[in-house]
Design a protein around this motif. Structure first.
Motif, mmCIF file in Angstrom:
data_model
loop_
_atom_site.group_PDB
_atom_site.id
_atom_site.type_symbol
_atom_site.label_atom_id
_atom_site.label_comp_id
_atom_site.label_asym_id
_atom_site.label_seq_id
_atom_site.Cartn_x
_atom_site.Cartn_y
_atom_site.Cartn_z
ATOM 1 N N LYS A 116 -5.924 28.066 -10.440
ATOM 2 C CA LYS A 116 -6.730 27.295 -11.383
ATOM 3 C C LYS A 116 -7.454 26.179 -10.626
ATOM 4 C CE LYS A 116 -3.733 28.028 -15.410
ATOM 5 N NZ LYS A 116 -2.950 27.371 -16.486
ATOM 6 N N TYR A 117 -8.535 25.742 -11.184
ATOM 7 C CA TYR A 117 -9.247 24.625 -10.579
ATOM 8 C C TYR A 117 -9.919 23.830 -11.688
ATOM 9 C CZ TYR A 117 -13.529 27.317 -11.248
ATOM 10 O OH TYR A 117 -14.558 28.035 -11.793
ATOM 11 N N THR A 118 -10.338 22.626 -11.339
ATOM 12 C CA THR A 118 -11.032 21.744 -12.276
ATOM 13 C C THR A 118 -12.297 21.223 -11.616
ATOM 14 O OG1 THR A 118 -8.960 21.061 -13.307
ATOM 15 C CG2 THR A 118 -10.871 19.649 -13.641
ATOM 16 N N VAL A 119 -13.407 21.367 -12.316
ATOM 17 C CA VAL A 119 -14.673 20.807 -11.863
ATOM 18 C C VAL A 119 -15.253 20.015 -13.026
ATOM 19 C CG1 VAL A 119 -15.927 22.914 -12.486
ATOM 20 C CG2 VAL A 119 -16.937 21.296 -10.872
ATOM 21 N N SER A 120 -15.683 18.810 -12.745
ATOM 22 C CA SER A 120 -16.162 17.927 -13.807
ATOM 23 C C SER A 120 -17.672 18.034 -13.949
ATOM 24 C CB SER A 120 -15.765 16.480 -13.505
ATOM 25 O OG SER A 120 -16.376 16.054 -12.298
ATOM 26 N N ASP A 121 -18.188 17.488 -15.052
ATOM 27 C CA ASP A 121 -19.633 17.486 -15.278
ATOM 28 C C ASP A 121 -20.363 16.649 -14.241
ATOM 29 O OD1 ASP A 121 -19.691 19.166 -17.458
ATOM 30 O OD2 ASP A 121 -19.256 17.555 -18.869
ATOM 31 N N GLU A 122 -19.671 15.639 -13.666
ATOM 32 C CA GLU A 122 -20.334 14.800 -12.658
ATOM 33 C C GLU A 122 -20.776 15.627 -11.449
ATOM 34 O OE1 GLU A 122 -17.698 14.041 -14.303
ATOM 35 O OE2 GLU A 122 -18.293 12.225 -15.403
ATOM 36 N N PHE A 123 -20.040 16.705 -11.145
ATOM 37 C CA PHE A 123 -20.421 17.574 -10.033
ATOM 38 C C PHE A 123 -21.818 18.154 -10.272
ATOM 39 C CE2 PHE A 123 -20.701 21.726 -8.044
ATOM 40 C CZ PHE A 123 -20.172 21.528 -6.781
ATOM 41 N N PHE A 124 -22.072 18.623 -11.488
ATOM 42 C CA PHE A 124 -23.372 19.214 -11.795
ATOM 43 C C PHE A 124 -24.436 18.144 -12.036
ATOM 44 C CE2 PHE A 124 -20.089 22.235 -13.221
ATOM 45 C CZ PHE A 124 -20.395 23.292 -12.389
ATOM 46 N N PHE A 125 -24.022 16.970 -12.537
ATOM 47 C CA PHE A 125 -24.976 15.867 -12.659
ATOM 48 C C PHE A 125 -25.523 15.486 -11.289
ATOM 49 C CE2 PHE A 125 -22.615 14.231 -16.666
ATOM 50 C CZ PHE A 125 -23.238 15.208 -17.411
ATOM 51 N N GLU A 126 -24.657 15.505 -10.279
ATOM 52 C CA GLU A 126 -25.085 15.166 -8.924
ATOM 53 C C GLU A 126 -26.143 16.154 -8.437
ATOM 54 O OE1 GLU A 126 -24.823 12.620 -5.541
ATOM 55 O OE2 GLU A 126 -23.970 12.468 -7.556
ATOM 56 N N LEU A 127 -25.921 17.438 -8.725
ATOM 57 C CA LEU A 127 -26.908 18.448 -8.339
ATOM 58 C C LEU A 127 -28.206 18.278 -9.117
ATOM 59 C CD1 LEU A 127 -24.749 21.709 -8.071
ATOM 60 C CD2 LEU A 127 -25.791 20.437 -6.202
ATOM 61 N N THR A 160 -12.411 19.766 -18.870
ATOM 62 C CA THR A 160 -13.410 18.709 -18.938
ATOM 63 C C THR A 160 -14.838 19.240 -18.843
ATOM 64 O OG1 THR A 160 -13.285 18.383 -16.532
ATOM 65 C CG2 THR A 160 -11.790 17.098 -17.896
ATOM 66 N N LEU A 161 -15.030 20.550 -18.752
ATOM 67 C CA LEU A 161 -16.369 21.093 -18.580
ATOM 68 C C LEU A 161 -17.171 20.907 -19.860
ATOM 69 C CD1 LEU A 161 -18.089 22.513 -16.490
ATOM 70 C CD2 LEU A 161 -17.396 24.692 -17.474
ATOM 71 N N ALA A 166 -16.029 29.791 -19.925
ATOM 72 C CA ALA A 166 -16.512 28.558 -20.541
ATOM 73 C C ALA A 166 -16.508 28.688 -22.062
ATOM 74 C CB ALA A 166 -17.915 28.249 -20.031
ATOM 75 N N PRO A 167 -16.586 27.566 -22.790
ATOM 76 C CA PRO A 167 -16.682 27.637 -24.263
ATOM 77 C C PRO A 167 -17.889 28.460 -24.698
ATOM 78 C CG PRO A 167 -16.202 25.389 -23.544
ATOM 79 C CD PRO A 167 -16.493 26.175 -22.303
#
Length: 504
Positions: free
Chosen positions: A414-425, A449-450, A489-490
């Protein structure tokens, strides 16, 4: 009594006598009819009994006939397979049936084996005498040799007898060895040594070997078979339970066909005087492994190596001068946070795919290491339990990345990636990874948190006019995102992604 009364009485008596005569006649007729009906009923019952008996007999015969016909059809089909098919065609079918599945070759090094491959030759030989005679004459059917955990009290004689039978029936054909012995108890180490000694007599015939050794077993003589010439060897995986073994260059002296090598705790090193690996394509090194030994192995395979995995970048600390891999196209590293490693120790001009854990990228030295080997990388894969939001900024030097994949693995299910990762991109200036076209999120159902970070990234890349942040220069204009996959994803997020991509 008057004459009138007597007349009435006589008349009544005559009437009763007449009615009695009629009753007697009717009773006689009914008795005759009943007798006739009883006779007819008896005849009908006899006919019914005869019909029922004949029906029962026919039903029994019907079942017997169906069974006989089914058996005859089965015998006919068996005759077609066992008698009618020419032996040369049947031999090809046997060989194809017992060939190793492609999926197993893809997962080579996982310490498992295929029960289908193990049982197939015995199943074929048990069909009939003709098939058994043919199977015994096809050596390649008996080349798949495997063994699992040996436990105290388990009859080793049966395992050794089976392997001895396989070695005899395989004759001179190349062998595929799968020995998953890492969980064997100390009481069975002698049995493990006997098993390895039995296989060592046929080392020249080994084509592939996936060997997991238990703790406490000595490298010598357990691995002495790998000191002999191995002209057929193409795949080798040795996972040893020992730690920090002293290096020895006596192993693998002659293995010209070796294309896949995976090692852990073996102490194997390479001497450039006589080790020749002219066909090496894939190399995997697990810790613990002394860095000096790693450097010698890399020096011996640098000309042909295409895929390299090192469990930790610290394994590369033994490299004193930069090593150039002219054909390396896929590089995977387990831990890249090591500031003492020179960022230019590996030169890979053709490197296209790079894989490493994201959260270990915590310092600029590690980022420089990745960027030094990844100037031409087009595929970036992150394998970790936690992907830091600052990672895109640290790796913004990877200007040619076209595909980004967040991958689950056995180590990180399992892993967790936050929205800030994609905001940075989405908002980074200058544009981070401007050639990015594809994003794949494997197993993202674990990401609690996605949110709408992916939506904002797609809008920023595919609809720049609607975004408040624009590239500072025309050459930094990002490519459109063409593929975004997030199966876990949802549903609202998946629908939004599909909608935005269909509009762009």
């Amino acid at each position: 009594m008057s004459s009138v009364a007597r007349s009435q009485q006589l008349a009544r008596m005559r009437a009763d006598e007449d009615f009695l005569a009629l009753t007697d006649a009717r009773i006689g007729a009914l008795r005759r009819a009943d007798s006739a009906a009883q006779e007819r009923l008896a005849i009908a019952q006899a006919e019914a009994d005869a019909t029922r008996a004949e029906l029962t007999a026919l039903e029994v015969r019907q079942l017997q006939l169906r069974s006989d016909i089914g058996q005859m059809r089965l015998d006919h089909r068996r005759m077609l397979w066992t008698q009618a098919i020419p032996l040369d065609c049947l031999r090809q079918i046997f060989e194809e049936t017992t060939s190793i599945p492609t999926a197993e070759w893809a997962e080579f090094g996982c310490g498992g084996h295929s029960r289908k491959c193990m049982m197939a030759p015995f199943a074929l030989a048990a069909v009939c005498a003709r098939w058994r005679q043919l199977a015994l004459g096809v050596p390649v059917l008996w080349t798949y040799i495997c063994a699992g955990v040996l436990r105290p009290g388990q009859p080793l004689a049966a395992t050794l007898s089976r392997i001895h039978c396989l070695l005899q029936r395989s004759r001179g054909s190349p062998l595929d060895i799968r020995l998953q012995l890492q969980d064997c108890l100390p009481e069975t180490l002698t049995d493990v040594s006997d098993l390895l000694a039995l296989i060592a007599c046929h080392a020249r015939r080994v084509r592939s070997m996936d060997l997991w050794l238990p703790k406490g077993i000595n490298r010598e003589p357990a691995l002495d078979m790998l000191k002999a010439p191995l002209p057929q060897l193409t795949h080798l995986c040795v996972i040893a339970g020992t730690r920090q073994l002293e290096g020895c260059d006596s192993y693998l002296p002659y293995a010209p066909k070796l294309s896949h090598l995976e090692l852990q705790g073996t102490g194997f090193t390479c001497s450039p005087q006589y080790q020749i690996f002219g066909n090496m394509r894939s190399l995997t090194l697990w810790a613990p492994y002394p860095s000096e030994q790693v450097a010698s192995i890399l020096q011996s395979v640098l000309e042909t190596l295409e895929r390299l995995y090192v469990a930790s970048v610290s394994l590369l600390s033994g490299i004193r001068t930069p090593i150039t891999f002219p054909r390396l196209c896929n590089l995977s590293m387990g831990n890249v946070s090591a500031s003492s490693i020179s960022p230019d120790m590996i030169v890979a001009p053709r490197l296209q795919a790079l894989t490493f854990p994201g959260k270990t990228m915590t310092d600029s030295a590690a980022a420089r290491l990745v960027e030094s080997v990844g100037s031409n990388v087009t595929s970036l894969t992150l394998v970790d339990s936690d992907i830091p939001p600052s990672l895109p900024r640290l790796l913004q030097g990877l200007r040619r990345v076209e595909t980004l994949r967040l991958l689950v693995s056995d180590q990180y299910p399992k892993y967790t990636v936050s929205d800030e990762f994609f905001f940075e991109l989405a908002t980074g200036a200058p544009t981070i990874w401007p050639k990015l076209r594809s994003i794949q999120l494997d197993g993202c159902e674990s990401n609690k948190t996605l949110g709408d970070g992916l939506v904002k990234l797609i809008r920023a890349r595919n609809f720049p006019a609607a975004d408040t942040i624009r590239p500072a220069a025309p050459e930094e204009k990002p490519c459109r995102l063409e593929q975004v996959e997030a199966p876990g994803a949802p549903s609202w997020l998946r629908s939004s992604i599909v909608h935005l991509l269909s509009r762009s």
